[in-house]
Design a protein around this motif. Structure first.
Motif, PDB file in Angstrom:
ATOM      1  N   VAL A  26      16.705 -13.137  10.538  1.00  0.00           N
ATOM      2  CA  VAL A  26      16.210 -12.490   9.325  1.00  0.00           C
ATOM      3  C   VAL A  26      17.431 -12.015   8.547  1.00  0.00           C
ATOM      4  O   VAL A  26      18.351 -11.424   9.116  1.00  0.00           O
ATOM      5  CB  VAL A  26      15.289 -11.287   9.657  1.00  0.00           C
ATOM      6  CG1 VAL A  26      14.775 -10.634   8.384  1.00  0.00           C
ATOM      7  CG2 VAL A  26      14.125 -11.732  10.539  1.00  0.00           C
ATOM      8  N   GLU A  27      17.445 -12.288   7.252  1.00  0.00           N
ATOM      9  CA  GLU A  27      18.566 -11.855   6.413  1.00  0.00           C
ATOM     10  C   GLU A  27      18.604 -10.334   6.322  1.00  0.00           C
ATOM     11  O   GLU A  27      17.589  -9.670   6.542  1.00  0.00           O
ATOM     12  CB  GLU A  27      18.418 -12.433   4.996  1.00  0.00           C
ATOM     13  CG  GLU A  27      18.566 -13.938   4.934  1.00  0.00           C
ATOM     14  CD  GLU A  27      18.422 -14.474   3.520  1.00  0.00           C
ATOM     15  OE1 GLU A  27      18.315 -13.685   2.552  1.00  0.00           O
ATOM     16  OE2 GLU A  27      18.417 -15.716   3.383  1.00  0.00           O
ATOM     17  N   PRO A  28      19.754  -9.761   5.970  1.00  0.00           N
ATOM     18  CA  PRO A  28      19.808  -8.315   5.772  1.00  0.00           C
ATOM     19  C   PRO A  28      18.822  -7.868   4.688  1.00  0.00           C
ATOM     20  O   PRO A  28      18.577  -8.590   3.724  1.00  0.00           O
ATOM     21  CB  PRO A  28      21.248  -8.069   5.313  1.00  0.00           C
ATOM     22  CG  PRO A  28      22.020  -9.241   5.831  1.00  0.00           C
ATOM     23  CD  PRO A  28      21.055 -10.411   5.795  1.00  0.00           C
ATOM     24  N   VAL A  29      18.268  -6.698   4.878  1.00  0.00           N
ATOM     25  CA  VAL A  29      17.322  -6.134   3.904  1.00  0.00           C
ATOM     26  C   VAL A  29      18.090  -5.797   2.630  1.00  0.00           C
ATOM     27  O   VAL A  29      19.186  -5.253   2.671  1.00  0.00           O
ATOM     28  CB  VAL A  29      16.619  -4.881   4.479  1.00  0.00           C
ATOM     29  CG1 VAL A  29      15.785  -4.184   3.415  1.00  0.00           C
ATOM     30  CG2 VAL A  29      15.759  -5.278   5.681  1.00  0.00           C
ATOM     31  N   ARG A  30      17.494  -6.137   1.502  1.00  0.00           N
ATOM     32  CA  ARG A  30      18.077  -5.849   0.189  1.00  0.00           C
ATOM     33  C   ARG A  30      17.084  -5.016  -0.619  1.00  0.00           C
ATOM     34  O   ARG A  30      15.922  -4.880  -0.233  1.00  0.00           O
ATOM     35  CB  ARG A  30      18.373  -7.144  -0.565  1.00  0.00           C
ATOM     36  CG  ARG A  30      19.425  -7.990   0.117  1.00  0.00           C
ATOM     37  CD  ARG A  30      19.682  -9.271  -0.644  1.00  0.00           C
ATOM     38  NE  ARG A  30      18.770 -10.298  -0.149  1.00  0.00           N
ATOM     39  CZ  ARG A  30      18.585 -11.466  -0.742  1.00  0.00           C
ATOM     40  NH1 ARG A  30      19.195 -11.758  -1.870  1.00  0.00           N
ATOM     41  NH2 ARG A  30      17.754 -12.345  -0.232  1.00  0.00           N
ATOM     42  N   VAL A  31      17.533  -4.505  -1.745  1.00  0.00           N
ATOM     43  CA  VAL A  31      16.674  -3.745  -2.656  1.00  0.00           C
ATOM     44  C   VAL A  31      16.617  -4.492  -3.981  1.00  0.00           C
ATOM     45  O   VAL A  31      17.656  -4.837  -4.554  1.00  0.00           O
ATOM     46  CB  VAL A  31      17.206  -2.309  -2.866  1.00  0.00           C
ATOM     47  CG1 VAL A  31      16.363  -1.566  -3.894  1.00  0.00           C
ATOM     48  CG2 VAL A  31      17.247  -1.556  -1.545  1.00  0.00           C
ATOM     49  N   ASP A  32      15.395  -4.736  -4.462  1.00  0.00           N
ATOM     50  CA  ASP A  32      15.201  -5.399  -5.750  1.00  0.00           C
ATOM     51  C   ASP A  32      15.688  -4.444  -6.841  1.00  0.00           C
ATOM     52  O   ASP A  32      15.173  -3.326  -6.962  1.00  0.00           O
ATOM     53  CB  ASP A  32      13.714  -5.713  -5.929  1.00  0.00           C
ATOM     54  CG  ASP A  32      13.427  -6.505  -7.197  1.00  0.00           C
ATOM     55  OD1 ASP A  32      13.978  -6.167  -8.269  1.00  0.00           O
ATOM     56  OD2 ASP A  32      12.623  -7.441  -7.114  1.00  0.00           O
ATOM     57  N   PRO A  33      16.691  -4.853  -7.627  1.00  0.00           N
ATOM     58  CA  PRO A  33      17.254  -3.938  -8.623  1.00  0.00           C
ATOM     59  C   PRO A  33      16.276  -3.570  -9.743  1.00  0.00           C
ATOM     60  O   PRO A  33      16.472  -2.577 -10.425  1.00  0.00           O
ATOM     61  CB  PRO A  33      18.460  -4.697  -9.181  1.00  0.00           C
ATOM     62  CG  PRO A  33      18.179  -6.135  -8.901  1.00  0.00           C
ATOM     63  CD  PRO A  33      17.349  -6.152  -7.648  1.00  0.00           C
TER      64      PRO A  33
END
Length: 126
Positions: free
Chosen positions: A97-104
């Motif tokens: 699973v890719e690192p968690v990101r935040v939708d800007p």
């Protein structure tokens, strides 16, 4: 007038592996399954709440271009309440699973992983 998306169709290179992935890893239920001898093809109807996936196998289906990204369907996204818990459950099954990101734009958290054929799948919290 359109009401909603009725289903998503996915062609698998290994029907059994993809059926296991969508049912055992993601929690879909196998609602119906048919072998179509004239096409040498399986079709499984998978359901999770109001989501329906039609899972197909076709002999010698070409690979799906994914990276670099190609035109057409980009990915399939699932809404989740607790992103950390879902990521932990998927990762515990040995799936990257890719690192968690935040939708800007929305401030919501999301991440990506892939099904057995490399189809990008997104988890979107909120």
């Amino acid at each position: 007038m359109l009401l909603s998306i009725h289903h998503v169709a996915i062609i698998a290179s290994d029907y059994a592996a993809s059926k296991r992935f969508y049912t055992e890893v993601l929690g879909f239920e196998l609602a119906a399954e048919h072998f179509r001898a004239e096409r040498n093809s399986w079709k499984g109807d998978l359901t999770l709440g109001s989501i329906q996936i039609e899972l197909f196998s076709f002999p010698d289906a070409p690979l799906r271009p994914s990276r670099p990204e190609a035109q057409g369907l980009r990915h399939l996204a699932f809404s989740v309440d607790d992103l950390n818990a879902v990521v932990a459950g998927i990762a515990a099954r040995g799936i990257d699973v890719e690192p968690v990101r935040v939708d800007p734009y929305t401030g919501k958290r999301f991440t990506f992983f892939a099904d057995p054929d490399g189809l990008p799948l997104e988890l979107y919290e909120g």
